[in-house]
Structure formats: structure tokens, C-alpha cells
Design a protein around this motif. Structure first.
Motif, PDB file in Angstrom:
ATOM      1  N   GLN A 104       0.832  -1.206   0.000  1.00 36.31           N
ATOM      2  CA  GLN A 104       0.000   0.000   0.000  1.00 36.31           C
ATOM      3  C   GLN A 104       0.869   1.259   0.000  1.00 36.31           C
ATOM      4  O   GLN A 104       0.578   2.238  -0.705  1.00 36.31           O
ATOM      5  CB  GLN A 104      -0.931   0.001   1.212  1.00 36.31           C
ATOM      6  CG  GLN A 104      -2.057  -1.013   1.062  1.00 36.31           C
ATOM      7  CD  GLN A 104      -2.809  -1.240   2.365  1.00 36.31           C
ATOM      8  OE1 GLN A 104      -2.265  -1.020   3.449  1.00 36.31           O
ATOM      9  NE2 GLN A 104      -4.035  -1.694   2.259  1.00 36.31           N
ATOM     10  N   GLN A 105       1.940   1.201   0.796  1.00 33.20           N
ATOM     11  CA  GLN A 105       2.838   2.362   0.844  1.00 33.20           C
ATOM     12  C   GLN A 105       3.439   2.628  -0.522  1.00 33.20           C
ATOM     13  O   GLN A 105       3.527   3.769  -0.970  1.00 33.20           O
ATOM     14  CB  GLN A 105       3.959   2.122   1.856  1.00 33.20           C
ATOM     15  CG  GLN A 105       3.485   2.214   3.293  1.00 33.20           C
ATOM     16  CD  GLN A 105       4.657   2.155   4.267  1.00 33.20           C
ATOM     17  OE1 GLN A 105       5.621   2.886   4.152  1.00 33.20           O
ATOM     18  NE2 GLN A 105       4.564   1.241   5.221  1.00 33.20           N
ATOM     19  N   GLN A 106       3.852   1.534  -1.208  1.00 33.05           N
ATOM     20  CA  GLN A 106       4.448   1.733  -2.519  1.00 33.05           C
ATOM     21  C   GLN A 106       3.414   2.277  -3.501  1.00 33.05           C
ATOM     22  O   GLN A 106       3.735   3.071  -4.372  1.00 33.05           O
ATOM     23  CB  GLN A 106       5.071   0.416  -3.024  1.00 33.05           C
ATOM     24  CG  GLN A 106       5.949   0.570  -4.262  1.00 33.05           C
ATOM     25  CD  GLN A 106       7.132   1.528  -4.039  1.00 33.05           C
ATOM     26  OE1 GLN A 106       6.944   2.689  -3.717  1.00 33.05           O
ATOM     27  NE2 GLN A 106       8.336   1.002  -4.203  1.00 33.05           N
ATOM     28  N   ARG A 107       2.166   1.868  -3.325  1.00 37.89           N
ATOM     29  CA  ARG A 107       1.129   2.393  -4.212  1.00 37.89           C
ATOM     30  C   ARG A 107       0.869   3.885  -3.940  1.00 37.89           C
ATOM     31  O   ARG A 107       0.605   4.656  -4.870  1.00 37.89           O
ATOM     32  CB  ARG A 107      -0.148   1.561  -4.101  1.00 37.89           C
ATOM     33  CG  ARG A 107      -0.038   0.297  -4.971  1.00 37.89           C
ATOM     34  CD  ARG A 107      -1.339  -0.415  -5.100  1.00 37.89           C
ATOM     35  NE  ARG A 107      -1.605  -1.227  -3.925  1.00 37.89           N
ATOM     36  CZ  ARG A 107      -2.817  -1.712  -3.625  1.00 37.89           C
ATOM     37  NH1 ARG A 107      -3.845  -1.435  -4.402  1.00 37.89           N
ATOM     38  NH2 ARG A 107      -2.984  -2.456  -2.555  1.00 37.89           N
ATOM     39  N   VAL A 108       0.954   4.263  -2.657  1.00 38.95           N
ATOM     40  CA  VAL A 108       0.862   5.698  -2.352  1.00 38.95           C
ATOM     41  C   VAL A 108       2.003   6.433  -3.043  1.00 38.95           C
ATOM     42  O   VAL A 108       1.815   7.489  -3.658  1.00 38.95           O
ATOM     43  CB  VAL A 108       0.919   5.944  -0.823  1.00 38.95           C
ATOM     44  CG1 VAL A 108       1.003   7.448  -0.532  1.00 38.95           C
ATOM     45  CG2 VAL A 108      -0.291   5.344  -0.141  1.00 38.95           C
ATOM     46  N   ALA A 109       3.196   5.832  -2.970  1.00 40.23           N
ATOM     47  CA  ALA A 109       4.370   6.454  -3.605  1.00 40.23           C
ATOM     48  C   ALA A 109       4.172   6.577  -5.111  1.00 40.23           C
ATOM     49  O   ALA A 109       4.565   7.580  -5.718  1.00 40.23           O
ATOM     50  CB  ALA A 109       5.621   5.651  -3.293  1.00 40.23           C
ATOM     51  N   ILE A 110       3.538   5.548  -5.710  1.00 36.33           N
ATOM     52  CA  ILE A 110       3.281   5.607  -7.153  1.00 36.33           C
ATOM     53  C   ILE A 110       2.255   6.710  -7.458  1.00 36.33           C
ATOM     54  O   ILE A 110       2.417   7.492  -8.400  1.00 36.33           O
ATOM     55  CB  ILE A 110       2.806   4.232  -7.679  1.00 36.33           C
ATOM     56  CG1 ILE A 110       3.960   3.229  -7.596  1.00 36.33           C
ATOM     57  CG2 ILE A 110       2.322   4.343  -9.114  1.00 36.33           C
ATOM     58  CD1 ILE A 110       3.549   1.779  -7.809  1.00 36.33           C
ATOM     59  N   ALA A 111       1.228   6.779  -6.618  1.00 39.86           N
ATOM     60  CA  ALA A 111       0.233   7.849  -6.781  1.00 39.86           C
ATOM     61  C   ALA A 111       0.907   9.212  -6.701  1.00 39.86           C
ATOM     62  O   ALA A 111       0.599  10.126  -7.473  1.00 39.86           O
ATOM     63  CB  ALA A 111      -0.844   7.729  -5.709  1.00 39.86           C
TER      64      ALA A 111
END
Lengths: 402, 230
Positions: B150-157
Motif C-alpha cells: 500500500q505504501q508503494q502504491r501511495v508512492a506511485i500515486a
């Protein structure tokens, strides 16, 4: 563009507040120096100005609207004649002149007598200017002055001694062998009570018309004047012209008189208290300086701790100037918080102090403005170097530090 | 397709270590077209991180020419470099690099602040991006309340927020388990298919093969294909 930078500024403030609040204890300890410094500045200035105000008002109660003249005269001319005093009274801006002719006489009533009684020859002005002088009876009048009547007012101590404490008004009294009628009793002043407490003995004093005193002393000269002015703001020039006139009266000898001015005494007092405030503010300023160094220290630590964050922000497109601004705002907010907390502490402290030393408490907005703005400046000055350091970090080094 | 995105010509990067000069990139030539999905594969110490920093305008080469969308990066000043990082490139890091004191949406909002966008617009855009990576229900969670994926997806966002032309990911799955890593890779594919240029730096051949094109870097020398691993 302006809207964008404004929004950026607001974001910076938000971020700074978040960061400062996140490290509550550390932030508090950091700004403790500033708090103490600002509190000290405000408490000192408020207290000193309160005390100064108190002293000043007491001094002006003693008479800021007058100056005292003591005449020593020359060998040929030992003082001022009545005509000369009248001439001087007519000068511009002079409202009245109260004068005194002092000597010591023996006083006697029946078998009771006192060897050394202070006899003061006064004019009517003296009674007009000192309304609480008389306890009973009447003051001296123009008639008494003109006709050199033999009337007197006596102190209550003297009444006690010569009249066994009975009402002396209307009674006869011998002063230096001449009979006088007592027309009034002088009230006991604070100074009399104090003098007695200090063991200076009873205050045995009589007041007679100055013309009567001059005849009794066989003198044509008056040596002591109290000159009242109309407009206090023109005190200096009034004294100058008065001195010019005095000098002329004594044929150019200016060592024959001295003028003491309550206003110049107060000026001296002001200078002293001003110096005191400056000194105290200086000491408090040092404390602010130390507080500033504390802020610089915390900001440097913060920059080091947040190296990664700085690198990230740069990678996300932050310009060096924006990074610098963020850290500068953080330092500013930190020191401003210190300033505000210090101001509150300082006001409470000066309230406490003023109730302890019994002066009236007035919030000194000037001191508060000075303390708070100085602390904010301290934040900017000491936050600048760490902020600059942060802005110059290489983003890769910064990110790699993680 | 067919438009040149960037070209690197004879790029050399030298670091000073003690008294010695260490050449980390040795005359690298690389051309990338718009819309490509490229993996740069190499073991640690091969110079691939240096590659990423130079591509991302975080570092400048010692010599050689780097032209990004027609601009000579070596000739740009601090302000222009910041502008490129802001508008052209979306960074994704191995350790996510989320700010722990900000919730997901405010992390995503961050690059938009530097892009000078207004508050309302920023929030709308950040929400949209979080929705895009499938985190609509995690907008106000803090990083420590989110899983690694989830954190990496936030980073991608966050990387996508300012609508960059290039996504530059450094070991994006390095800190994730296989299943999560796979999801992230699928997201990359989707983004690439939407027309975004993607560069991924990794030491993992399996991950590298997700890309349509793989270049291999070893001891500062770049070569096309994955030959060194075959």
C-alpha cells in the motif's frame, strides 16, 4: 503566480507547525531560552517603568511646577529686598513667589518658655500653595503682610509645650520679647512624624508674616524663594530669564545665588532609570541571544535528521529557495512561539512583581512588542544558516543517507 | 511512438574516492523513445543508481551529453532542473520515502505544492491518483498504518500526481513480497499502456523481464539485452 506562492507559503506554515508540534518536548526546551529572555525583557521594562512612574509622580507632587532659589548675596548686599522680589515676581510665566525668612527666637507664655523656636517669615502664597498646612485657625493675609502685624501660627508641638495642649488660638505669646497673637495651629505633617521617629525632637515652629520677621530680625533682605511657574514646559527659559535678572540685581555676580529645579532633578532621575532599563534589557538581550543559538542548534539537528525528507522534496521538484523558506519559516514559528509564551510569562511576572513592590500595574505594550519582535528576528537570523544548509543539500546524498 | 524521449551520448561519471578517481559510468550511450518501458538491470555497485540519478536530473554527468526532450540537461540551472523534476519525472523509490507525519493524501499532494497548484485542485488530483492506484479507502491513513504494498502504491500515486512524462522507479519491488511486487508490476504495465514512459532499475532479472526492453549494466558499462545473465 502570486496565488501559487501564497499557497506555497501557507503549506510551509502548515508543515512547520506540524513539525514543531511533533517534537513537543524538544521544541519547548529549544524555545525555553527565548521564553526566559522575552519574559525577562518584559518583566524588567514593565517593572522599571512602573517604579519610575511612581517616583516621578511622587516627585511632581513635591512640585514640578516650581524652582527654589537660595540667595547668599555679597558682603554689601546680603539678599533680595522686598522690591526686588516683587520685580522678579513680575517676570513672564511666573505665577507666584513664596518666600521665607528664617531665624531662631525664644518663645514664652507665662512661666513656660522655649529657648530655640524656628521662626519662619512667610507670605500669603505659602498658604495658598500648601492647603493642608493649617489644622485650626486662619492663614496669614495680605493685611498681615502690609501692616507687619504681630500674629503667628504655631506648631502643635509648641502648643503642647507652652499651652499645655489647650487651644492656643486667640492667646498671647512672646516671641523674642514681642507679644504676638496666635491665629492658627499648624497641622502635623508626615515629615514631623518622621523627624520625631528619628529622634530629632519635637517640632517647635512658628510662622509669622515675613515683613514682621524682617523687622524683628532687623534685616532688609530675603534669602529664600520658591518660584511657581504657569507653564511647566517653559520651565527652562523661565529659570534662565530669572537667573539673568538675579545676576543683574547683584551687578553681574553669578555666584551669589543658586537655583534648584525639581524638573532637572526629575530629568536626572529619568536618565538614571533609562540607563537602568537599557542595562537590564541588555542582560535580557543576552539571554535572547543564547536562546537564538538554541534555535540554531535545533534547526541544524532537524536538518540533519530530515536529510532524506529534504532529498525527497527536491526529487519531487522543490527548488532550493523553497526548501530554505520552509526551514526559515520553521525557525521563525519556533521563536515566535517562544516570544508569545515569553510575553505571557513576562506579563504575569510583572503583575506579581508590581503587587510585591506595591506599584500600579500597567501592561507595557511597547515592551511586549519589543520582546516578541526581537525573538522573531532572532529566529530569522539564527534559522538562516541551517535553512541555507538544507537548501544546498545534494538530493542524491540526501536520499542516500537513509 | 518513434519520438525520441532522451538520448545519452558518451556519458562518464567519475567519483572521487580518497585520492583515486573511480569511474562509475564508462562512456554510456542510451537512447529512449517516448512510451517505452525499459529495465536497467545490474547487480549492486554496477552503476545503475548513478544512471537513475543522472536520468532523473538529480545528478550531473562528469562528461558527455544528456538531452531530455530536446533540452541539454547539463546547461540547465537549479531552477530549471527543479522544474524538470517537478513536471517531467515521477520518482519511485525502493524505501517508498513517504513522509511519516503526513497521511496518504497529503503525501500524494506534496509534488503538487511544488507545482504551484491551488489547494482544492491539489486535493481533487491527489484523491484521483489514490483512486487510480486502488487506495480510495486509505486516503487518511498514515504510512505506518499501511502495508508495504500500500505504501508503494501511495508512492506511485505521488509520482503520478504532477502528471509526469516519465516514471523513474528504483527497485520498486525491492522491499515487497512476491505477490505484492507482482501487483505493483501490473500497475506499471497499465501505466505504460496509457502511454507513459517507464524506466525501472533493478537487480532482479525476473522483475526486469516485465519490461519490453532490458539493458544490462555491469561495472559501468551498458549493453543492450540481458546477455550477462544468460
Amino acid at each position: 503566480m502570486i496565488k501559487a506562492s501564497l499557497s506555497m507559503f501557507r503549506e510551509n506554515v502548515n508543515m512547520s507547525v506540524t513539525n514543531v508540534l511533533h517534537n513537543k518536548l524538544r521544541s519547548f526546551l529549544t524555545i525555553l531560552g527565548i521564553i526566559i529572555g522575552v519574559a525577562a525583557v518584559i518583566a524588567m521594562i514593565t517593572t522599571v517603568s512602573g517604579v519610575t512612574g511612581e517616583i516621578t509622580s511622587q516627585f511632581s507632587a513635591l512640585g514640578a511646577d516650581k524652582f527654589n532659589v537660595t540667595v547668599t548675596g555679597t558682603r554689601l548686599k546680603g539678599g533680595l529686598t522686598t522690591q526686588e522680589v516683587e520685580l522678579l515676581s513680575g517676570l513672564d510665566n511666573i505665577s507666584a513667589v513664596s518666600l521665607s525668612v528664617s531665624s531662631t527666637v525664644a518663645a514664652k507664655n507665662g512661666s513656660e518658655w522655649s529657648e530655640k523656636v524656628n521662626m519662619e517669615g512667610r507670605n500669603t502664597v505659602y498658604f495658598q500653595k500648601n492647603e493642608e498646612l493649617i489644622e485650626r485657625g486662619r492663614p496669614l493675609t495680605i493685611l498681615d503682610e502690609e501692616q507687619k502685624t504681630r500674629v503667628c501660627l504655631i506648631s502643635s508641638d509648641l502648643q503642647k509645650k507652652l499651652f499645655y495642649g489647650e487651644d492656643a488660638v486667640g492667646q498671647m505669646l512672646y516671641l523674642g520679647g514681642h507679644s504676638f497673637t496666635v491665629v492658627g495651629i499648624l497641622s502635623t505633617s508626615t515629615r514631623d512624624v518622621m523627624a520625631q521617629a528619628l529622634g530629632m525632637g519635637p517640632n517647635e515652629k512658628v510662622i509669622v508674616p515675613y515683613t514682621t520677621a524682617m523687622r524683628l530680625n532687623n534685616t532688609a533682605y530675603i534669602r529664600s524663594l520658591e518660584v511657581f511657574v504657569e507653564d511647566i514646559s517653559r520651565m527652562e527659559e523661565t529659570i534662565d530669564s530669572f537667573e539673568q535678572e538675579l545676576k543683574a540685581v547683584f551687578n553681574g555676580h553669578d555666584d551669589t545665588y543658586s537655583v534648584i529645579n525639581m524638573a532637572s532633578l526629575m530629568d536626572t532621575l529619568d536618565t538614571i532609570t533609562g540607563m537602568m532599563s537599557t542595562m537590564l534589557a541588555g542582560i535580557a538581550g543576552i539571554s535572547l541571544l543564547v536562546g537564538g543559538i538554541g534555535i540554531m542548534n535545533m534547526m541544524l539537528v532537524s536538518v540533519t535528521e530530515r536529510t532524506t525528507e529534504i532529498g525527497l522534496r527536491k526529487a519531487l521538484g522543490a527548488e532550493p529557495g523553497q526548501i530554505q523558506l520552509q526551514f526559515l519559516i520553521e525557525a521563525f514559528i519556533l521563536s515566535l512561539m517562544g516570544g508569545v509564551l515569553g510575553a505571557v510569562t513576562g506579563v504575569l511576572l510583572s503583575m506579581l512583581l508590581s503587587s510585591l513592590i506595591n506599584t500600579t500595574f500597567v501592561i507595557n505594550w511597547g515592551a511586549i512588542a519589543l520582546g516578541v519582535s526581537f525573538s522573531a528576528v532572532v529566529g530569522l537570523v539564527f534559522g538562516w544558516a541551517p535553512a541555507r544548509k538544507a537548501s544546498r543539500l545534494n538530493p542524491i546524498d540526501a536520499l542516500r543517507a537513509a | 511512438m518513434g519520438n525520441e524521449y532522451f538520448s545519452m551520448t558518451d556519458i562518464v561519471k567519475t567519483y572521487h574516492v580518497g585520492d583515486e578517481d573511480q569511474m562509475v559510468l564508462k562512456h554510456v550511450n542510451l537512447t529512449l523513445e517516448e512510451g517505452e518501458f525499459l529495465s536497467i538491470l545490474g547487480p549492486s555497485g554496477s552503476g545503475k543508481s548513478t544512471m537513475m540519478n543522472i536520468i532523473g536530473c538529480l545528478d550531473s554527468p562528469t562528461s558527455g551529453d544528456y538531452v531530455l526532450r530536446g533540452r541539454h540537461v547539463g546547461r540547465l540551472d537549479q531552477h530549471e532542473l527543479a522544474q524538470i523534476r517537478c513536471h517531467e519525472i515521477g520518482f519511485i523509490f525502493q524505501q517508498f520515502q513517504l513522509l511519516p507525519r503526513l497521511d496518504a493524501i497529503r503525501n500524494v499532494e506534496l509534488p503538487l505544492i511544488y507545482a504551484g497548484m491551488g489547494k482544492k485542485e491539489r486535493m481533487r488530483r491527489a484523491e484521483e491518483m489514490l483512486h487510480r492506484v486502488g487506495l480510495s479507502d486509505r486516503m487518511h491513513h498514515y504510512p505506518n498504518q499501511l502495508s508495504g504494498g500500500q505504501q508503494q502504491r501511495v508512492a506511485i500515486a505521488r509520482a503520478l500526481a504532477a502528471n509526469p512524462t516519465l516514471l523513474l522507479a528504483d527497485e520498486p519491488t525491492g522491499a515487497l513480497d512476491q505477490a505484492t511486487g507482482k501487483q505493483v508490476m501490473e500497475l506499471f504495465h497499465e501505466l505504460n499502456e496509457e502511454g507513459r514512459t517507464v524506466i525501472m532499475i533493478t537487480h532482479d532479472l525476473g522483475i526486469a523481464r516485465h519490461a519490453r526492453r532490458v539493458v544490462n549494466i555491469l561495472d559501468g558499462v551498458l549493453s543492450e539485452g540481458v546477455s550477462a545473465y544468460d
